[in-house]
Design a protein around this motif. Structure first.
Motif, short mmCIF file in Angstrom:
data_model
loop_
_atom_site.label_atom_id
_atom_site.label_comp_id
_atom_site.label_asym_id
_atom_site.label_seq_id
_atom_site.Cartn_x
_atom_site.Cartn_y
_atom_site.Cartn_z
N ARG A 242 0.86 -1.19 0.00
CA ARG A 242 0.00 0.00 0.00
C ARG A 242 0.88 1.23 0.00
NH1 ARG A 242 -4.97 0.03 2.44
NH2 ARG A 242 -6.05 -1.97 2.41
N ILE A 243 1.18 1.68 -1.20
CA ILE A 243 2.00 2.89 -1.31
C ILE A 243 1.11 4.10 -1.00
CG2 ILE A 243 3.46 4.28 -2.83
CD1 ILE A 243 4.63 1.56 -2.45
N ALA A 244 1.58 4.92 -0.05
CA ALA A 244 0.79 6.09 0.34
C ALA A 244 0.65 7.04 -0.85
CB ALA A 244 1.45 6.80 1.51
N ARG A 245 -0.37 7.87 -0.81
CA ARG A 245 -0.53 8.85 -1.88
C ARG A 245 0.53 9.92 -1.77
NH1 ARG A 245 -6.14 9.67 -3.65
NH2 ARG A 245 -5.57 11.85 -3.69
N ARG A 246 0.75 10.58 -2.86
CA ARG A 246 1.69 11.69 -2.89
C ARG A 246 1.40 12.64 -1.73
NH1 ARG A 246 4.43 12.72 -7.56
NH2 ARG A 246 3.15 11.42 -8.90
N PRO A 247 2.45 13.18 -1.11
CA PRO A 247 2.23 14.01 0.08
C PRO A 247 1.33 15.19 -0.21
CG PRO A 247 4.44 14.29 -0.78
CD PRO A 247 3.86 13.12 -1.50
N LYS A 248 0.52 15.53 0.76
CA LYS A 248 -0.44 16.60 0.57
C LYS A 248 0.20 17.97 0.68
CE LYS A 248 -5.05 15.00 1.65
NZ LYS A 248 -5.92 14.74 2.78
N ASN A 249 1.16 18.08 1.61
CA ASN A 249 1.75 19.41 1.76
C ASN A 249 2.73 19.67 0.64
OD1 ASN A 249 3.53 17.56 2.64
ND2 ASN A 249 3.96 18.53 4.60
N PHE A 250 2.15 19.81 -0.54
CA PHE A 250 2.93 20.12 -1.72
C PHE A 250 2.13 21.17 -2.47
CE2 PHE A 250 5.18 19.31 -5.69
CZ PHE A 250 6.46 19.14 -5.21
N LEU A 251 1.90 22.27 -1.77
CA LEU A 251 1.06 23.33 -2.33
C LEU A 251 1.91 24.31 -3.13
CD1 LEU A 251 -1.15 24.00 0.81
CD2 LEU A 251 -1.59 22.44 -1.10
N ALA A 252 1.26 25.04 -3.99
CA ALA A 252 1.94 26.07 -4.80
C ALA A 252 3.28 25.56 -5.32
CB ALA A 252 2.13 27.34 -3.99
N PRO A 253 3.28 24.42 -6.03
CA PRO A 253 4.55 23.77 -6.36
C PRO A 253 5.54 24.64 -7.13
CG PRO A 253 2.74 22.80 -7.62
CD PRO A 253 2.12 23.68 -6.58
N HIS A 254 5.04 25.39 -8.12
CA HIS A 254 5.98 26.19 -8.91
C HIS A 254 6.58 27.33 -8.09
CE1 HIS A 254 3.73 24.31 -12.31
NE2 HIS A 254 4.96 24.17 -12.73
N ALA A 255 5.76 27.92 -7.21
CA ALA A 255 6.26 29.01 -6.38
C ALA A 255 7.30 28.48 -5.40
CB ALA A 255 5.10 29.68 -5.64
N CYS A 256 7.06 27.28 -4.85
CA CYS A 256 8.03 26.70 -3.92
C CYS A 256 9.32 26.33 -4.65
CB CYS A 256 7.43 25.48 -3.22
SG CYS A 256 6.17 25.92 -2.01
N ASP A 257 9.19 25.79 -5.86
CA ASP A 257 10.38 25.51 -6.66
C ASP A 257 11.20 26.79 -6.86
OD1 ASP A 257 9.67 22.90 -6.91
OD2 ASP A 257 9.19 22.96 -9.06
N LEU A 258 10.48 27.86 -7.20
CA LEU A 258 11.15 29.13 -7.44
C LEU A 258 11.83 29.62 -6.15
CD1 LEU A 258 11.75 31.51 -9.31
CD2 LEU A 258 9.53 32.48 -8.69
N ALA A 259 11.13 29.48 -5.03
CA ALA A 259 11.70 29.90 -3.74
C ALA A 259 12.98 29.14 -3.46
CB ALA A 259 10.68 29.68 -2.63
N ARG A 260 12.97 27.85 -3.74
CA ARG A 260 14.16 27.03 -3.48
C ARG A 260 15.33 27.48 -4.34
NH1 ARG A 260 12.68 21.24 -4.62
NH2 ARG A 260 14.90 21.20 -5.07
N GLU A 261 15.02 27.83 -5.61
CA GLU A 261 16.08 28.29 -6.50
C GLU A 261 16.67 29.60 -6.02
OE1 GLU A 261 14.69 28.50 -10.56
OE2 GLU A 261 13.79 26.49 -10.32
N LEU A 262 15.82 30.45 -5.45
CA LEU A 262 16.27 31.79 -5.07
C LEU A 262 16.97 31.81 -3.72
CD1 LEU A 262 13.08 33.81 -6.08
CD2 LEU A 262 15.22 33.65 -7.33
N LEU A 263 16.73 30.79 -2.90
CA LEU A 263 17.29 30.78 -1.55
C LEU A 263 18.81 30.68 -1.60
CD1 LEU A 263 14.97 28.44 0.51
CD2 LEU A 263 15.39 30.87 0.86
N THR A 264 19.46 31.45 -0.76
CA THR A 264 20.90 31.33 -0.66
C THR A 264 21.22 30.16 0.27
OG1 THR A 264 20.94 32.77 1.24
CG2 THR A 264 21.20 33.80 -0.91
N LYS A 265 22.47 29.70 0.22
CA LYS A 265 22.88 28.58 1.07
C LYS A 265 22.69 28.91 2.54
CE LYS A 265 25.98 25.49 -1.30
NZ LYS A 265 27.29 25.33 -1.87
N GLU A 266 22.99 30.18 2.89
CA GLU A 266 22.89 30.58 4.29
C GLU A 266 21.44 30.48 4.76
OE1 GLU A 266 24.53 32.95 1.98
OE2 GLU A 266 26.06 31.45 2.34
N GLN A 267 20.53 30.92 3.89
CA GLN A 267 19.12 30.87 4.27
C GLN A 267 18.69 29.42 4.47
OE1 GLN A 267 17.95 33.22 0.87
NE2 GLN A 267 16.76 34.52 2.21
#
Ligand SMILES: [Zn+2]
Length: 794
Positions: A242-267
């Motif tokens: 029984r493989i669980a469904r894809r995680p729910k807390n994956f909202l605004a995926p493109h915005a989060c992807d963008l945030a990750r790209e913009l984050l500096t290592k320190e952040q």
């Protein structure tokens, strides 16, 4: 020359140094589990959008060895490193076997790496080159000296990649099976133990069959080595997972992807929770709006779209939808449509008009929308611009030309200014994707033949909303955090110019000739809007702003295929409308403030000049104080015509003359008027159709009744939308009245609603129930009433 003896000495020295160097302990900081704390991306209200691992960009949950099912250890050791408990970090047999296999198959099949070596690679993120391999071996030896076997296993199982940004068995067990690692069955353990070898190839969400085949190989290895018996083997093989469904807390995926790209290592390493500017509730609603609209457009071959919502005051990104479905691989759902460069079509025109307004043009300037004599040079060769409707509209005021998005005036306007000027201004406005030179684009630049991203274009529109000043966009709530693709915040247009552009784009009457009155672009509050459609219907845009928000919508296909005849008003327009209504569901836009330097002046609607006493239609137009027109209309003049001009005019017969108002077009427009069959001069008493703002009533004869309701119809049923603000939900009551009726009073359920002048229309706010509507007026000192109409509101 080095003598053999000293060479041998050197070799011994190096060997001794090397031997002792393997006792150099691995720094404990490297092994600390604290580096694996997750980073939580939350929306502006604290709603969790996504959990990402700080350093390795994944989720992780550190667990001790005794918290892990022994089947995991068994599966791992029997498939990855059979001699794990015997070797001291390196396994010469495995290396030889790997070398043999690789030679025999002439490609790399097996690395022969021990678990310790793999751990070294994980800790130090080593490159796959031969030197990296050598360092890996040396580190493996050091690890074996620093750590016990059980500690190495713990480190390995907590760091190994299990796909989907998930690191470590604890997180993997939670993600895929929704349970702690201690409770994994044999079948589940074998399944997970197979993943770290190739986490993306065996991704349980994307490639479940491959992951299952891998599990079967792991189980077979356990059975062949005698670790499990035949019964356990067959039971595990037949166990359904029984493989669980894809995680729910994956909202605004493109915005989060963008945030990750913009984050500096320190952040990444310092923050535990990062607050984004997004509003998760709004984001979710807009995702729904986009997807339901795209579903309606499926038949028109539209597969994708993107929406961006900005806060005008702060430049904050409140919502960013990058595609219809992030997980739709068939249509490249992971592509962020807000960042993809596409042709904007007419959505770029306001910038050309802004330049024209800076150069003595006004909203009342008359622009020629007539056939061009010579083709105009533009990128890719000569072209002859044509209008969307394939027609020429003759002399048009600048306001109408922009609002109706006529192409020919836009190109003619740019011609004397040059493409270079527009290109420079667009780049200043942050449209930095326009990288080619002006010669490449040519005058077609004004028609949007260059490529820009939705993010850039929406930011450019925000500048128009923000008194002409470009503003940086923010995705992180902390005010000192970096901007999204920062640009120089500068004045693009003077506040007065930006206001005039906004005023034109807010004018529903001005765009009515092209879009019809009350189109989807007509919001129930002040909202500037501009559509764009590229040739062959590849891209479709709708951009605009209220005093509070700027919204950009793009629809099209990521593979560049054409849509079927979708215009801005039919495709992106309804999406834009719904988003704007959502944004202003709870409050109307803040009132607009007109810059002091702008004044309202009456003009003749035909010539754009100051009206003379014979101009049949006038309107108020806004002008820069020092650029108010000084000339009076010369197009409308009294002219003498012989009586019975149409019937029996002959030079020989005696004539009585009468005077009438006539419209005289300047010479430039004579050929156009002739081609359009418009008489010159045009006697206005014979041409009621040419009069603007003419009440519909006067042109319709209605012998049966002097007052007839044309909308709503008897028995009509209307439904109140539960989402929209109630005050936006109105019926436009319409009627036709006989000549002579100057005022109509509307009655709803017998109660007077409002008395109105021609065209006698009034809006009534929807109210549930059965209703009767009636119109009442006065004709020749008598009260006349329409036939009442019954309708229902659900
Ligand atoms: Zn006039």
């Amino acid at each position: 020359m080095v003598r053999p003896k000293s060479f041998a000495l050197l070799a011994i020295l190096v060997s001794v140094l090397f031997f002792f160097s393997t006792y150099w302990p691995i720094p404990t900081a490297r092994l600390s589990p604290s580096r694996f704390e997750s980073l939580f991306l939350v929306d502006r209200h604290g709603t969790l959008l996504r959990e990402v691992l700080s350093s390795a960009e994944g989720r992780s949950r550190w667990v001790e060895l005794e918290q892990i099912s022994p089947w995991v250890l068994a599966s791992l050791i029997h498939t990855e490193d059979r001699n794990f408990y015997q070797h001291r970090g390196l396994d010469p047999f495995a290396l030889l076997r790997a070398a043999y296999q690789n030679l025999a198959n002439k490609k790399i099949i097996s690395g022969g790496s021990t678990l310790t070596q793999q751990l070294a690679r994980q800790i130090y993120a080593l490159p796959p080159q031969p030197l990296g391999k050598a360092v890996e071996m040396w580190l493996a030896l050091r690890l074996e000296h620093s750590l016990a076997k059980t500690e190495i296993l713990t480190q390995y199982l907590n760091r190994a990649p299990f796909g989907n940004q998930c690191f470590g068995i604890g997180a993997a067990s939670r993600l895929y099976f929704g349970k702690p690692a201690a409770h994994l069955t044999l079948a589940e353990s074998a399944y997970l133990a197979g993943l770290p070898q190739a986490p993306s190839a065996y991704d349980p969400f994307r490639h479940p069959a491959r992951a299952r085949a891998r599990q079967q190989r792991v189980l077979r290895a356990l059975w062949q080595s005698g670790r499990i018996d035949s019964l356990q083997f067959t039971a595990a093989l037949s166990e359904s997972l029984r493989i669980a469904r894809r995680p729910k807390n994956f909202l605004a995926p493109h915005a989060c992807d963008l945030a990750r790209e913009l984050l500096t290592k320190e952040q990444f390493s310092s923050a535990n929770t990062l607050r984004l500017t997004l509003d998760a509730g709004l984001q979710k609603n807009i995702e729904k709006v986009l997807s339901s609209n795209l579903q309606l457009l499926q038949r028109a071959n539209v597969t994708n779209g993107a929406v961006l919502v900005l806060d005008n005051r702060t430049g904050e990104i409140l919502a960013l939808v990058g595609s219809q479905d992030y997980f739709d691989e068939l249509h490249d759902g992971q592509v962020n449509g807000a960042l993809a460069a596409r042709q904007p079509g007419s959505a770029l025109k306001p910038f050309t008009y802004g330049l024209a307004l800076e150069r003595d043009h006004t909203a009342a300037s008359i622009l020629p929308d007539i056939p061009t004599n010579a083709p105009i040079f533009a990128g890719g060769g000569d072209f002859t611009p044509t209008n969307y409707d394939g027609r020429y509209h003759g002399p048009v005021r600048l306001r109408t030309a922009l609002a109706c998005s006529y192409n020919i005036p836009a190109v003619r306007l740019l011609e004397p200014m040059g493409a270079e000027l527009l290109l420079q201004r667009l780049r200043r406005a942050g449209l930095v994707s326009l990288q080619k030179n002006a010669q490449h684009y040519g005058l077609g630049l004004t028609l949007g033949n260059g490529e820009v991203s939705l993010l850039e274009l929406t930011r450019g529109y925000l500048a128009l909303a923000n008194d002409g000043r470009l503003k940086n966009l923010r995705l992180f709530a902390e005010t000192d955090s970096p901007a999204v693709f920062p640009v120089e915040e500068q004045q693009i247009f003077a506040p007065e110019i930006a206001f005039v552009l906004g005023d034109i784009l807010r004018d529903d009457a001005a765009r009515a000739p092209a879009f019809g009155e009350g189109s989807v672009l007509d919001l129930p509050f002040a909202c500037a809007v501009k559509t764009g459609t590229t040739k062959d219907f590849r891209d479709n845009w709708c951009m605009g702003f209220t005093s509070d928000f700027t919204v950009g919508v793009w629809i099209g296909n990521f593979d560049g295929s054409a849509m079927k005849k979708i215009s801005g008003v039919a495709g992106a327009g309804p999406i834009f409308r719904e988003v704007m209504l959502l944004l202003h569901r709870d409050f109307p836009p803040a009132p607009l403030t007109r810059p002091q330097n702008l004044v309202k002046v009456a003009i003749c609607t035909a010539s754009g000049a100051l009206p003379n006493p014979f101009c049949p239609n006038q309107m108020q137009e806004i002008f820069l104080r020092d650029n108010v027109p000084s000339a009076t209309c010369e197009w409308h003049r009294l002219t003498a015509i012989p009586e019975k001009f149409e019937n029996d005019f002959s030079p020989a017969s005696p004539m009585n003359f009468t005077t009438t108002i006539a419209l005289f077009y300047p010479a430039l427009y004579q050929p156009w008027a002739k081609a359009e069959g418009i008489a010159q001069p045009l006697l206005l008493s014979n041409a009621p159709a040419l009069r603007n703002n003419q009440p519909r009533a006067s042109s319709i004869q209605h012998p049966a009744s002097s007052l007839t309701i044309t909308f709503p119809d008897e028995g009509d049923i209307f439904k109140i939308d539960p989402i929209l603000r109630l005050e936006f939900q109105t019926l436009l009551l319409e009627c036709v009245a006989a000549e002579g009726i100057t005022e109509v009073t509307w009655l709803i359920d017998g109660e007077p609603l409002q008395s109105v002048a021609p065209p006698f229309r009034v809006r009534w706010q929807l109210r549930k129930g059965e209703h009767v509507v009636q119109a009442r007026g006065r004709l020749e000192a008598k009260t006349v009433e329409s036939v009442p109409r019954k309708f229902r509101v659900l």
